[in-house]
Design an enzyme around this catalytic site. Sequence first.
Site, PDB file in Angstrom:
ATOM      1  N   MET A 229     -28.424-164.485  78.904  1.00 18.64           N
ATOM      2  CA  MET A 229     -28.320-164.415  80.343  1.00 18.64           C
ATOM      3  C   MET A 229     -29.133-165.543  80.959  1.00 18.64           C
ATOM      4  O   MET A 229     -30.326-165.380  81.214  1.00 18.64           O
ATOM      5  CB  MET A 229     -28.823-163.055  80.829  1.00 18.64           C
ATOM      6  CG  MET A 229     -28.964-162.989  82.315  1.00 18.64           C
ATOM      7  SD  MET A 229     -29.422-161.396  82.958  1.00 18.64           S
ATOM      8  CE  MET A 229     -31.144-161.298  82.552  1.00 18.64           C
ATOM      9  N   PRO A 230     -28.538-166.693  81.207  1.00 16.99           N
ATOM     10  CA  PRO A 230     -29.286-167.754  81.871  1.00 16.99           C
ATOM     11  C   PRO A 230     -29.539-167.420  83.342  1.00 16.99           C
ATOM     12  O   PRO A 230     -28.641-166.975  84.044  1.00 16.99           O
ATOM     13  CB  PRO A 230     -28.392-168.982  81.747  1.00 16.99           C
ATOM     14  CG  PRO A 230     -27.171-168.575  81.034  1.00 16.99           C
ATOM     15  CD  PRO A 230     -27.224-167.113  80.799  1.00 16.99           C
ATOM     16  N   THR A 231     -30.761-167.645  83.769  1.00 15.85           N
ATOM     17  CA  THR A 231     -31.117-167.533  85.181  1.00 15.85           C
ATOM     18  C   THR A 231     -31.629-168.891  85.612  1.00 15.85           C
ATOM     19  O   THR A 231     -32.563-169.429  85.026  1.00 15.85           O
ATOM     20  CB  THR A 231     -32.203-166.460  85.401  1.00 15.85           C
ATOM     21  OG1 THR A 231     -31.712-165.210  84.939  1.00 15.85           O
ATOM     22  CG2 THR A 231     -32.561-166.352  86.873  1.00 15.85           C
TER      23      THR A 231
ATOM     24  N   SER B 270     -22.710-163.698  83.165  1.00 14.90           N
ATOM     25  CA  SER B 270     -24.082-163.679  82.650  1.00 14.90           C
ATOM     26  C   SER B 270     -24.987-164.718  83.322  1.00 14.90           C
ATOM     27  O   SER B 270     -26.184-164.739  83.073  1.00 14.90           O
ATOM     28  CB  SER B 270     -24.087-163.916  81.136  1.00 14.90           C
ATOM     29  OG  SER B 270     -23.751-165.257  80.835  1.00 14.90           O
TER      30      SER B 270
ATOM     31  N   ASP C  80     -26.964-166.205  86.348  1.00 13.22           N
ATOM     32  CA  ASP C  80     -27.571-165.922  87.655  1.00 13.22           C
ATOM     33  C   ASP C  80     -28.152-167.212  88.207  1.00 13.22           C
ATOM     34  O   ASP C  80     -28.816-167.961  87.483  1.00 13.22           O
ATOM     35  CB  ASP C  80     -28.695-164.896  87.529  1.00 13.22           C
ATOM     36  CG  ASP C  80     -28.180-163.514  87.188  1.00 13.22           C
ATOM     37  OD1 ASP C  80     -27.150-163.102  87.742  1.00 13.22           O
ATOM     38  OD2 ASP C  80     -28.816-162.842  86.355  1.00 13.22           O
TER      39      ASP C  80
END
Length: 63
Positions: A1-3, A38, A40
């Site tokens: 999950m890259p933010t 995934s 954000d």
Amino acid sequence: MPTINVQLFEGRSAEQKRAFVKALTEVTCQTLDATPESVDIIIHELKRENWATGGKLWSEPET
């Protein structure tokens, strides 16, 4: 999950931000093998008076 956190000077339109996050999501999915759901992206909009480079506020005129 890259933010992904992005800091920008305030003043961009919703249309510009929409295009930016779309493009950033696409390249993130391509390079990190992630799904769009995934990714954000958090945009922090800052006033020029709250950012300085080289000891000078961006809100100050060029001299």
